[in-house]
Design a protein around this motif. Structure first.
Motif, PDB file in Angstrom:
ATOM      1  N   ASN A  22      38.345  59.861  19.812  1.00  0.00           N
ATOM      2  CA  ASN A  22      38.009  60.352  18.543  1.00  0.00           C
ATOM      3  C   ASN A  22      38.505  59.649  17.329  1.00  0.00           C
ATOM      4  O   ASN A  22      38.413  60.174  16.326  1.00  0.00           O
ATOM      5  N   SER A  23      38.868  58.227  17.723  1.00  0.00           N
ATOM      6  CA  SER A  23      39.100  57.481  16.710  1.00  0.00           C
ATOM      7  C   SER A  23      39.159  56.169  17.177  1.00  0.00           C
ATOM      8  O   SER A  23      39.719  55.837  18.350  1.00  0.00           O
ATOM      9  N   PRO A  24      38.229  54.911  16.596  1.00  0.00           N
ATOM     10  CA  PRO A  24      38.021  53.909  17.424  1.00  0.00           C
ATOM     11  C   PRO A  24      39.039  52.903  18.134  1.00  0.00           C
ATOM     12  O   PRO A  24      39.235  52.562  19.287  1.00  0.00           O
ATOM     13  N   GLY A 156      39.892  46.889   6.599  1.00  0.00           N
ATOM     14  CA  GLY A 156      40.944  46.369   7.924  1.00  0.00           C
ATOM     15  C   GLY A 156      40.738  47.470   8.891  1.00  0.00           C
ATOM     16  O   GLY A 156      39.932  48.191   9.161  1.00  0.00           O
ATOM     17  N   SER A 157      41.687  47.654   9.721  1.00  0.00           N
ATOM     18  CA  SER A 157      42.173  48.472  10.888  1.00  0.00           C
ATOM     19  C   SER A 157      40.967  48.303  12.120  1.00  0.00           C
ATOM     20  O   SER A 157      40.528  47.121  12.045  1.00  0.00           O
ATOM     21  N   GLY A 158      40.530  49.221  12.395  1.00  0.00           N
ATOM     22  CA  GLY A 158      39.473  49.315  13.417  1.00  0.00           C
ATOM     23  C   GLY A 158      38.134  48.583  12.746  1.00  0.00           C
ATOM     24  O   GLY A 158      37.509  47.888  13.700  1.00  0.00           O
ATOM     25  N   GLY A 210      49.043  47.281   5.823  1.00  0.00           N
ATOM     26  CA  GLY A 210      49.390  47.554   7.263  1.00  0.00           C
ATOM     27  C   GLY A 210      48.104  47.714   8.344  1.00  0.00           C
ATOM     28  O   GLY A 210      48.341  48.040   9.387  1.00  0.00           O
ATOM     29  N   ASN A 211      46.990  47.261   7.588  1.00  0.00           N
ATOM     30  CA  ASN A 211      45.741  47.546   8.421  1.00  0.00           C
ATOM     31  C   ASN A 211      45.031  46.100   8.667  1.00  0.00           C
ATOM     32  O   ASN A 211      43.795  46.253   9.001  1.00  0.00           O
ATOM     33  N   ALA A 212      45.846  44.974   8.656  1.00  0.00           N
ATOM     34  CA  ALA A 212      45.523  43.822   8.975  1.00  0.00           C
ATOM     35  C   ALA A 212      46.670  42.886   9.567  1.00  0.00           C
ATOM     36  O   ALA A 212      47.308  42.051   9.192  1.00  0.00           O
ATOM     37  N   PHE A 399      45.342  43.537  14.622  1.00  0.00           N
ATOM     38  CA  PHE A 399      45.444  43.765  13.262  1.00  0.00           C
ATOM     39  C   PHE A 399      45.956  45.252  12.684  1.00  0.00           C
ATOM     40  O   PHE A 399      45.533  45.876  11.946  1.00  0.00           O
ATOM     41  N   GLU A 400      46.927  45.694  13.563  1.00  0.00           N
ATOM     42  CA  GLU A 400      47.651  46.853  13.095  1.00  0.00           C
ATOM     43  C   GLU A 400      49.054  46.776  13.079  1.00  0.00           C
ATOM     44  O   GLU A 400      49.718  45.835  13.820  1.00  0.00           O
ATOM     45  N   ALA A 401      49.852  47.207  11.954  1.00  0.00           N
ATOM     46  CA  ALA A 401      51.127  46.999  11.994  1.00  0.00           C
ATOM     47  C   ALA A 401      51.801  47.996  13.145  1.00  0.00           C
ATOM     48  O   ALA A 401      51.336  48.766  13.640  1.00  0.00           O
TER      49      ALA A 401
END
Ligand SMILES: Cc1ncc(COP(=O)(O)O)c(C=O)c1O
Ligand SMILES: N[C@H](C=O)CCC(=O)O
Length: 430
Positions: A22-24, A156-158, A210-212, A399-401
């Motif tokens: 439900n979230s990549p 960033g992030s997913g 926090g998303n890279a 790429f996640e904190a």
């Protein structure tokens, strides 16, 4: 490690949900392998459906700063839910929540509770556009502000993890209104504002990215953005969905002494329930309906059970020494990871800010998005699996904190660092 039940669930899930999730990011697609399915969580630990136990450095992507299933949060939720799950009329907990947030983050003169970080950021940017009458917004490469259309540009992030920084489905006309800048580049921001400052409604930034992975602001950078916005009349928005109540009780704005016009929150403010908030200058927030013309609403916004979980968490984090203990635990972890990598001959560097950290497979200091994407993601992926097999769960993406909680004590840190010494040797062996 037995993962038969997780495997069976994932097989069923793949047929039912895109990517089985439900979230990549949680699909493990970039690190390879299959996700485990959680059965329960307590303190610093996650337990999966096959009975494997992991020291958890994600904490549900940030909310669980007091550890999983904290008794005070559970009690608050249980006693509140017995009085009804949702009313659709105002309730007292919403008022207490707003008073508490304003006490902890004084720039939040007025606010609105919503149901996620995404809702908070897209509402804040609508307000910036409505209040200024301008259409362009500025964001930074590698920053993620949820999946609102205007933000899925160099995201960033997913979106970064899966190589989808500019998503299909976002109309080009809208994406064209999002201008992007390299984070921590003073000159680029000055130049953009010199050229287009009078067209910019708002600048939205993760004050610590926090998303890279985790990139800290250079000295004076956030103040530089503040000054540019003040001079041009653009609204400065700090997206503190991740950093809020995590890098200090007053968030990144307190840590760096820079006051935004608007801020967005999520994660910790809901204590694990689906919550977000946006707010800031009273003259701006008075423009939100029904006080003003900028529309924003939510059937479940200010939900009493969510308010109770958030308020209980905000109560715990105000305890004496809470952030000092978190900060020193993060130093023990990051210093230990760097030492273990060094001993194994693996180039690694870390960044840290109180209860948030980054782990980069490089021998260089990381200060920009370009530095972060240049790191060795294949080495990270090997490290991730080597740690998972040893019972330590880091984010399944380079790429996640990472996040610590107050439940990460000496025992968990020692266990993690012993696992890391072995894992880095495995990485070095190739
Ligand atoms: C900085 C930041 N902003 C916004 C969001 C979006 O929040 P949510 O996932 O609750 O919609 C996230 C996380 O996903 C985030 O890290
Ligand atoms: N980086 C994201 C939130 O902070 C990860 C959570 C998600 O997208 O599922």
């Amino acid at each position: 490690m037995n993962t038969a039940t997780s495997h069976e669930l994932f097989t069923r899930a793949l047929d039912l949900m895109p990517g089985g999730v439900n979230s990549p990011v949680r699909a493990f697609k970039s690190v390879g392998g299959e996700p485990f399915f959680a059965a329960s969580a307590e303190g610093a630990y996650l337990v999966d459906v096959d009975g494997n136990r992991y020291v958890d450095y994600i904490g549900s992507w940030g909310p669980m700063i007091a550890g999983h299933a904290h008794p005070k949060v559970l009690d608050a939720v249980a006693s509140t839910m017995r009085k009804g799950l949702s009313f659709g009329v105002p309730n007292a907990l919403e008022v207490t929540m707003a008073e508490t947030v304003r006490k902890l983050v004084p720039s939040m003169q007025m606010m609105r509770m919503v149901n996620s970080g995404t809702e908070a950021t897209l509402s804040a940017i609508r307000l910036a556009r409505g209040a200024t009458g301008r259409t362009r917004i500025v964001k930074f490469e590698g920053c993620y502000h949820g999946h609102g259309d205007s933000f899925l540009v160099k995201a960033g992030s997913g979106a970064l993890t899966f190589g989808l920084p500019n998503s299909p489905g976002v109309p080009k006309a809208l994406a064209d209104l999002t201008l992007t800048l390299p984070y921590n580049d003073f000159e680029a921001a000055t130049t953009l504002f010199a050229e287009m400052g009078d067209q910019i409604a708002g600048v939205i930034v993760e004050p610590i990215v926090g998303n890279a992975n985790c990139i800290l602001p250079r000295e004076g950078y956030l103040q530089h953005l503040r000054d540019l916005c003040t001079q041009s009349g653009a609204i400065l928005i700090f997206d503190e969905v991740m950093t809020g109540f995590r890098v200090a009780l007053g968030g990144a704005q307190a840590r760096y002494g820079v006051t935004p016009d608007l801020s967005t929150f999520g994660k910790i403010i809901g204590g694990g329930m689906p919550v977000g908030a946006y707010g800031g200058r009273a003259d701006l927030m008075q423009q939100i309906a029904p006080a003003g013309p900028v529309y924003q609403a939510g059937t479940l916004s200010g939900n009493p059970v969510a308010m109770a979980a958030g308020l209980a968490t905000l109560g715990i984090i105000q305890g004496p020494g809470f952030y000092e203990r978190l900060e020193s635990a993060t130093h023990v972890l990051c210093d230990g990871l760097e030492a273990a990598a060094h001993d194994a001959g693996v180039p690694v560097t870390t960044t840290r800010s109180c209860a948030m950290f980054g782990l980069f497979f490089t021998d260089r200091q990381v200060e920009t998005f370009a530095d972060a994407v240049a790191c060795d993601t294949a080495a990270f992926n090997r490290f991730f699996h080597a740690m998972l097999r040893r019972g330590v769960y880091f984010a399944p993406s380079a790429f996640e904190a990472g996040f610590l909680s107050s439940a990460h004590g000496e025992e968990e840190l020692a266990f993690t660092l012993q696992a890391a010494r072995e894992a880095f040797k495995e990485v070095a062996a190739g």
